[in-house]
Scaffold this motif. Structure first.
Motif, PDB file in Angstrom:
ATOM      1  N   GLN A 107      14.546  81.801  65.734  1.00  0.00           N
ATOM      2  CA  GLN A 107      13.390  81.360  64.471  1.00  0.00           C
ATOM      3  C   GLN A 107      12.366  82.919  64.836  1.00  0.00           C
ATOM      4  O   GLN A 107      12.528  83.220  65.669  1.00  0.00           O
ATOM      5  CB  GLN A 107      12.875  80.116  65.079  1.00  0.00           C
ATOM      6  CG  GLN A 107      13.355  79.116  65.050  1.00  0.00           C
ATOM      7  CD  GLN A 107      12.292  77.648  64.950  1.00  0.00           C
ATOM      8  OE1 GLN A 107      12.381  77.768  66.211  1.00  0.00           O
ATOM      9  NE2 GLN A 107      11.977  76.962  64.295  1.00  0.00           N
ATOM     10  N   LYS A 131       7.890  83.216  63.638  1.00  0.00           N
ATOM     11  CA  LYS A 131       6.880  82.591  63.325  1.00  0.00           C
ATOM     12  C   LYS A 131       5.903  84.108  63.050  1.00  0.00           C
ATOM     13  O   LYS A 131       5.418  83.789  63.788  1.00  0.00           O
ATOM     14  CB  LYS A 131       6.544  82.123  64.683  1.00  0.00           C
ATOM     15  CG  LYS A 131       7.610  80.773  64.832  1.00  0.00           C
ATOM     16  CD  LYS A 131       6.674  79.334  64.804  1.00  0.00           C
ATOM     17  CE  LYS A 131       7.397  78.192  65.720  1.00  0.00           C
ATOM     18  NZ  LYS A 131       8.241  77.691  64.175  1.00  0.00           N
ATOM     19  N   THR A 172      13.865  80.508  59.502  1.00  0.00           N
ATOM     20  CA  THR A 172      14.603  79.598  60.427  1.00  0.00           C
ATOM     21  C   THR A 172      16.021  79.961  60.112  1.00  0.00           C
ATOM     22  O   THR A 172      16.253  79.498  58.666  1.00  0.00           O
ATOM     23  CB  THR A 172      13.745  78.008  60.635  1.00  0.00           C
ATOM     24  OG1 THR A 172      13.168  78.151  61.357  1.00  0.00           O
ATOM     25  CG2 THR A 172      15.755  77.241  61.248  1.00  0.00           C
ATOM     26  N   GLN A 203       6.247  85.630  66.423  1.00  0.00           N
ATOM     27  CA  GLN A 203       6.822  86.134  67.693  1.00  0.00           C
ATOM     28  C   GLN A 203       8.294  85.625  66.964  1.00  0.00           C
ATOM     29  O   GLN A 203       8.376  84.518  66.065  1.00  0.00           O
ATOM     30  CB  GLN A 203       6.570  85.677  69.368  1.00  0.00           C
ATOM     31  CG  GLN A 203       6.276  83.490  68.873  1.00  0.00           C
ATOM     32  CD  GLN A 203       5.789  83.360  69.862  1.00  0.00           C
ATOM     33  OE1 GLN A 203       6.018  84.077  71.080  1.00  0.00           O
ATOM     34  NE2 GLN A 203       5.404  82.253  69.632  1.00  0.00           N
ATOM     35  N   LEU A 234      11.971  83.353  68.115  1.00  0.00           N
ATOM     36  CA  LEU A 234      11.834  82.271  69.295  1.00  0.00           C
ATOM     37  C   LEU A 234      13.834  82.528  69.716  1.00  0.00           C
ATOM     38  O   LEU A 234      14.100  82.479  68.357  1.00  0.00           O
ATOM     39  CB  LEU A 234      11.752  80.866  68.618  1.00  0.00           C
ATOM     40  CG  LEU A 234       9.479  81.060  68.881  1.00  0.00           C
ATOM     41  CD1 LEU A 234       9.502  79.844  68.582  1.00  0.00           C
ATOM     42  CD2 LEU A 234       8.763  81.864  69.911  1.00  0.00           C
ATOM     43  N   GLY A 286      14.302  78.654  71.506  1.00  0.00           N
ATOM     44  CA  GLY A 286      12.534  77.988  71.593  1.00  0.00           C
ATOM     45  C   GLY A 286      12.171  78.465  72.312  1.00  0.00           C
ATOM     46  O   GLY A 286      10.439  79.198  72.844  1.00  0.00           O
ATOM     47  N   GLN A 287      12.929  79.543  73.007  1.00  0.00           N
ATOM     48  CA  GLN A 287      11.543  80.943  73.912  1.00  0.00           C
ATOM     49  C   GLN A 287      11.570  82.268  73.277  1.00  0.00           C
ATOM     50  O   GLN A 287      11.949  83.133  72.377  1.00  0.00           O
ATOM     51  CB  GLN A 287      12.539  81.591  75.046  1.00  0.00           C
ATOM     52  CG  GLN A 287      12.230  82.186  76.119  1.00  0.00           C
ATOM     53  CD  GLN A 287      13.057  82.999  77.331  1.00  0.00           C
ATOM     54  OE1 GLN A 287      14.380  82.627  77.010  1.00  0.00           O
ATOM     55  NE2 GLN A 287      12.251  83.395  78.023  1.00  0.00           N
ATOM     56  N   ASP A 288       9.912  83.004  73.400  1.00  0.00           N
ATOM     57  CA  ASP A 288       9.864  84.286  72.808  1.00  0.00           C
ATOM     58  C   ASP A 288      11.200  84.888  73.049  1.00  0.00           C
ATOM     59  O   ASP A 288      11.259  85.196  74.599  1.00  0.00           O
ATOM     60  CB  ASP A 288       8.225  84.573  73.222  1.00  0.00           C
ATOM     61  CG  ASP A 288       8.754  86.298  72.789  1.00  0.00           C
ATOM     62  OD1 ASP A 288       8.853  86.961  71.969  1.00  0.00           O
ATOM     63  OD2 ASP A 288       6.998  86.590  73.203  1.00  0.00           O
TER      64      ASP A 288
END
Ligand SMILES: Nc1ncnc2c1ncn2[C@@H]1O[C@H](COP(=O)(O)OP(=O)(O)OP(=O)(O)O)[C@@H](O)[C@H]1O
Ligand SMILES: [Mg+2]
Lengths: 329, 256
Positions: free
Chosen positions: B4, B6, B24, B58, B60, B63-65
């Protein structure tokens, strides 16, 4: 098979280097000089005090320059990159000469070779596109070669100026301009051997990263390569390899150019295998050059910097003749 | 969703190229990114692949940068084929493909049976077996392109980002390649994202289309909803009629 030949050549080089010269020493005496040293035997003295140090210096310089050449060609993606031509050796030499003649240092001046080599290598890398990660950034091969050659010429002339101002022994000049293995026993061999060894380890550690970098920065990073870390490791390795080589043998040129090309013809494409072949090949060629310089017109001696440049130059011309356009080796 | 963006801004030397982009990537689908030259498609792909750090927002991954993750972990999840990669001189097809295994190899770089399997599968998928020992320099543009794609396949990542993989390919090879990507998606569940210029092929072979223009996402969704005369006019300034493709019923673009 070919690798076995390279190793055989190195062994032959080692034996000839110990046995040939103004005073030929038979093989049995060489062995005895090591296993049962007799200080009253002039042959033993020649081996221990002159020839063994000279051999060690040749091994250090041969390994250092050959591996530094492989690394520099890989990281700049330029088949002409080489520590002699691009001024890295001259940078190391200039720093030491500056330390001795301008700052009045003695033994400690040797260590100045490393910052000297590092600065010159960093300049080469910046010009070679190492700094800019983006695609298309960095220098063209021609720009890198021209700037490197100019840097080298400048540094060599500065060394000449410093050395000739003192007008001392011609030997000092020969060492710092041409490169020489005579008086190797007076060089700090052990510290430089350790330094070059660290450089060898770093060179092999950076090899997988260099293989990825050859695909371009973006592809390399896509493959999980930390490009900045690889370049920094290579810079450090080149500094240690060239600095160590220059301290024991002076700024020898062309060896670092010819050996990587020859090694790539023998090895497979990867940087690891090129390094593995260059490792015995560099000292083998340097020893051959040194032995030739000693036997060609005794009792006088051609400095190894001269014979290595001649031999490296001939090898390189032969390789270049076989190259097709668009091919590296 | 695994990948994703953002609210990202991306700039080159202070010049903003992508602005406030949210996106996304649908998992397990084939996505095409289309848009005019210079609109920021390659920049977006590089940002998604962690090659460029956004100045704002950022990316992802799981779910993590993505910039907080390890380079090698990212390279095991996400493969990128850049628009203009460099081939080292003298390298053969098989060697090039083998380099795709880099993120899977140990520090000493020992070659494993898994590496051989992945290389051979990539050779077979791109029909390059017969050319395996040829130097890259001795291939046609299209064969070379397939070798690069094979390298990306050998990297064996669940997410594949390809920048213009069909450039240089003739029409049959373009279709072959897009079918191959479809197979990788259906049979192995890989998420495939490619930048494409042929709108008809993009519509025909993708589940999801992202239309970019001026560094923004103009429209996204299933091809039939996104590829319309009005989006084409806004994105490309192209006047066109969109008719259903007689075979697959997907949108077909006919310039006026
Ligand atoms: N390395 C760079 N440095 C500076 N500007 C860049 C760089 N790369 C791209 N740009 C600029 O950023 C903008 C977007 O470029 P990008 O390569 O993302 O476009 P693209 O959509 O992939 O185009 P194309 O279809 O031509 O490949 C362009 O205006 C381009 O000139
Ligand atoms: Mg692009």
């Amino acid at each position: 098979m070919k690798v076995a030949l390279v190793i055989a050549a190195l062994v032959a080089g080692v034996v000839m280097s110990l046995s040939l010269g103004a005073r030929p020493v038979p093989l049995a005496d060489i062995r005895a000089a090591v296993t049962a040293f007799d200080p009253s035997d002039p042959n033993h003295l020649v081996i221990r005090d002159l020839r063994l140090p000279r051999l060690c210096a040749a091994l250090i310089a041969g390994v250092g320059l050959a591996l530094a050449g492989v690394l520099m060609q890989a990281v700049t993606r330029n088949p002409l990159a080489e520590p002699g031509i691009l001024g890295v050796n001259a940078g190391a030499g200039f720093a030491v000469v500056l330390g001795v003649y301008a700052l009045g240092l003695s033994g400690a001046a040797s260590w100045l070779a490393f910052p000297g080599a590092a600065l010159a290598a960093a300049a080469v890398f910046l010009l070679g596109g190492g700094a800019r990660a983006g695609s298309g950034g960095g220098a063209t091969p021609a720009r890198l070669a021209l700037a490197g050659i100019a840097l080298n010429a400048l540094l060599i002339s500065l060394i000449s100026a410093l050395v000739l101002m003192r007008a001392e022994a011609l030997d000092v000049y020969r060492f710092w301009i041409v490169g020489s293995l005579a008086e190797a026993q007076m060089r700090p061999l052990l510290p430089m051997a350790i330094t070059v060894l660290v450089g060898v380890v770093l060179a092999f550690a950076s090899a997988p990263g260099l293989d990825a970098l050859a695909l371009g920065d973006e592809a390399a990073r896509g493959l999980g390569t930390r490009t900045g870390l690889v370049r920094a490791t290579v810079l450090l390795a080149v500094t240690l390899l060239c600095g160590g080589a220059v301290v024991v043998a002076g700024p020898i040129a062309f060896l670092g150019l010819a050996v990587p090309h020859l090694a790539r013809m023998i090895a497979s494409r990867s940087v690891v295998s090129t390094l593995a072949v260059a490792l015995p090949l560099g000292p083998a060629i340097l020893l051959a050059a040194d032995v030739f310089g000693r036997v060609v017109m005794p009792p006088a001696e051609l400095r190894v910097g001269t014979t290595a440049a001649a031999l490296g130059g001939i090898i390189f011309i032969l390789i270049a003749r076989r190259m097709r356009p668009g091919e590296v080796t | 969703m695994r990948l994703q963006a953002k609210g990202i801004d991306v700039a080159y030397d202070g010049r903003r190229v992508i602005e406030g982009l949210d996106l996304t990537i649908p998992d397990g689908k084939v996505t095409a990114i289309i848009g005019p030259n210079g609109c920021g498609k390659s920049t977006l792909l590089k940002t998604l692949a962690r090659l460029i750090r956004p100045t704002k927002g950022q990316v992802l991954l799981d779910g993590q940068d993505i910039h907080a993750a390890h380079t090698r972990d990212v390279a095991r999840k996400l493969g990128l084929l850049p628009q203009s990669p460099l081939a080292p001189e003298g390298i053969t097809v098989a060697d090039l493909i083998a380099r795709g295994r880099a993120p899977w190899r140990s520090l000493l770089g020992r070659w494993s049976p898994a590496d051989t399997a992945a290389r051979d599968a990539a050779l077979a998928a791109t029909a390059l077996e017969d050319l395996a020992d040829r130097p890259i320099a001795a291939l046609s543009g299209g064969q070379r392109q397939r070798a690069w794609i094979a390298m990306a396949l050998a990297q064996d990542t669940p997410i594949l980002l390809l920048d213009e993989p069909t450039t240089y390919l003739d029409l049959p090879h373009q279709v072959d390649l897009l079918r191959l990507l479809g197979r990788l998606n259906r049979e192995q569940g890989r998420t495939v994202v490619s930048v494409l210029h042929d709108l008809g092929l993009a519509a025909r072979f993708s589940d999801h289309v992202i239309v970019m223009s001026g560094g923004k996402v103009l429209a996204e969704g299933p091809p039939s909803e996104v590829i319309t005369a009005s989006t084409l006019a806004t994105a490309f300034g192209l006047e066109a009629v969109v008719i259903p493709d007689p075979i697959a019923n997907t949108p077909l673009v006919v310039p006026v």
